[in-house]
Design a protein around this motif. Structure first.
Motif, PDB file in Angstrom:
ATOM      1  N   ARG A  58       6.512 -28.744  -8.762  1.00 37.83           N
ATOM      2  CA  ARG A  58       7.053 -30.086  -8.499  1.00 37.83           C
ATOM      3  C   ARG A  58       6.935 -30.453  -7.027  1.00 37.83           C
ATOM      4  O   ARG A  58       6.554 -31.562  -6.672  1.00 37.83           O
ATOM      5  N   GLU A  59       7.252 -29.492  -6.165  1.00 35.13           N
ATOM      6  CA  GLU A  59       7.194 -29.751  -4.727  1.00 35.13           C
ATOM      7  C   GLU A  59       5.756 -29.981  -4.274  1.00 35.13           C
ATOM      8  O   GLU A  59       5.487 -30.849  -3.446  1.00 35.13           O
ATOM      9  N   LEU A  60       4.824 -29.202  -4.800  1.00 41.61           N
ATOM     10  CA  LEU A  60       3.420 -29.355  -4.401  1.00 41.61           C
ATOM     11  C   LEU A  60       2.842 -30.690  -4.881  1.00 41.61           C
ATOM     12  O   LEU A  60       1.991 -31.271  -4.216  1.00 41.61           O
ATOM     13  N   LYS A  61       3.326 -31.173  -6.006  1.00 35.14           N
ATOM     14  CA  LYS A  61       2.888 -32.494  -6.465  1.00 35.14           C
ATOM     15  C   LYS A  61       3.382 -33.577  -5.508  1.00 35.14           C
ATOM     16  O   LYS A  61       2.669 -34.537  -5.228  1.00 35.14           O
ATOM     17  N   LYS A  62       4.580 -33.415  -4.986  1.00 34.80           N
ATOM     18  CA  LYS A  62       5.097 -34.371  -3.997  1.00 34.80           C
ATOM     19  C   LYS A  62       4.291 -34.280  -2.701  1.00 34.80           C
ATOM     20  O   LYS A  62       4.002 -35.293  -2.073  1.00 34.80           O
ATOM     21  N   LEU A  63       3.922 -33.056  -2.333  1.00 34.80           N
ATOM     22  CA  LEU A  63       3.107 -32.870  -1.130  1.00 34.80           C
ATOM     23  C   LEU A  63       1.740 -33.526  -1.305  1.00 34.80           C
ATOM     24  O   LEU A  63       1.278 -34.244  -0.408  1.00 34.80           O
ATOM     25  N   THR A  64       1.086 -33.311  -2.436  1.00 42.32           N
ATOM     26  CA  THR A  64      -0.234 -33.920  -2.640  1.00 42.32           C
ATOM     27  C   THR A  64      -0.146 -35.448  -2.683  1.00 42.32           C
ATOM     28  O   THR A  64      -1.021 -36.132  -2.161  1.00 42.32           O
ATOM     29  N   LYS A  65       0.924 -35.970  -3.261  1.00 41.82           N
ATOM     30  CA  LYS A  65       1.110 -37.427  -3.269  1.00 41.82           C
ATOM     31  C   LYS A  65       1.256 -37.935  -1.836  1.00 41.82           C
ATOM     32  O   LYS A  65       0.650 -38.947  -1.457  1.00 41.82           O
TER      33      LYS A  65
END
Length: 180
Positions: A28-35
């Motif tokens: 979840r955190e990495l998806k926020k980072l990529t966004k």
């Protein structure tokens, strides 16, 4: 980027043996980072240290230091993986610090030498006292020993609480302090 995150998720599950809760939270955190990176026209290869610092600051504004450290740790681990797998040639997160994100954070107060010596004297007095109930003598000795150990070595209370008897070298090869 999505496929790389899925590979990393498998790496965390299979190779690292992380719990499903940790793996899901990291994903979840990495998806926020990529966004965040996409919003700033960046990718894993073009991101710089300052970009990651800005992300961590924005992401953790108003949050606890523990949460901030979690985000930094997840970011650093992920970029270490990216470099190992040759998805990027540089790891900008290697210099991402846990502490430099909040320059206004105050250092904790530390007891003075006099205060520590007073505590040691009081604990020694309690151990040597015959006024108290004798059944508490072992507890008083334990307290004096733990306090003296923490003072002499600088270990944290949690580290001292988790010590096992097998962790202690009873051979006497270390330096001796006769002041206790």
């Amino acid at each position: 980027m999505e496929s790389i995150i899925q590979e990393y998720r498998e790496y965390q599950s299979v190779i690292k043996g992380y719990t499903p809760k940790v793996v899901l939270g990291t994903e979840r955190e990495l998806k926020k980072l990529t966004k965040h990176l996409e919003e700033h026209s960046l990718n894993f290869q073009s991101v710089k240290l300052v970009d990651l610092e800005n992300y961590c600051i924005e992401r953790t504004e108003g949050k606890s230091l523990g949460y901030r450290n979690l985000i930094v740790s997840q970011t650093r681990s992920f970029f270490t993986y990216l470099k190992q797998q040759e998805y990027c040639f540089d790891n900008p997160s290697i210099r991402l610090s846990y502490t430099n994100l909040d320059t206004h954070q105050a250092l904790p107060e530390v007891a003075s030498l006099e205060e520590i010596q007073d505590c040691l004297k009081e604990l020694r007095r309690q151990v040597n006292s015959f006024l108290g109930r004798r059944q508490f003598a072992p507890i008083r000795k334990r307290n004096l020993t733990l306090f003296a150990l923490m003072y002499a070595t600088g270990i944290r209370a949690g580290e001292a609480a988790n010590l096992l008897l097998s962790d202690i070298n009873l051979g006497g090869t270390g330096s001796q302090y006769s002041g206790w």
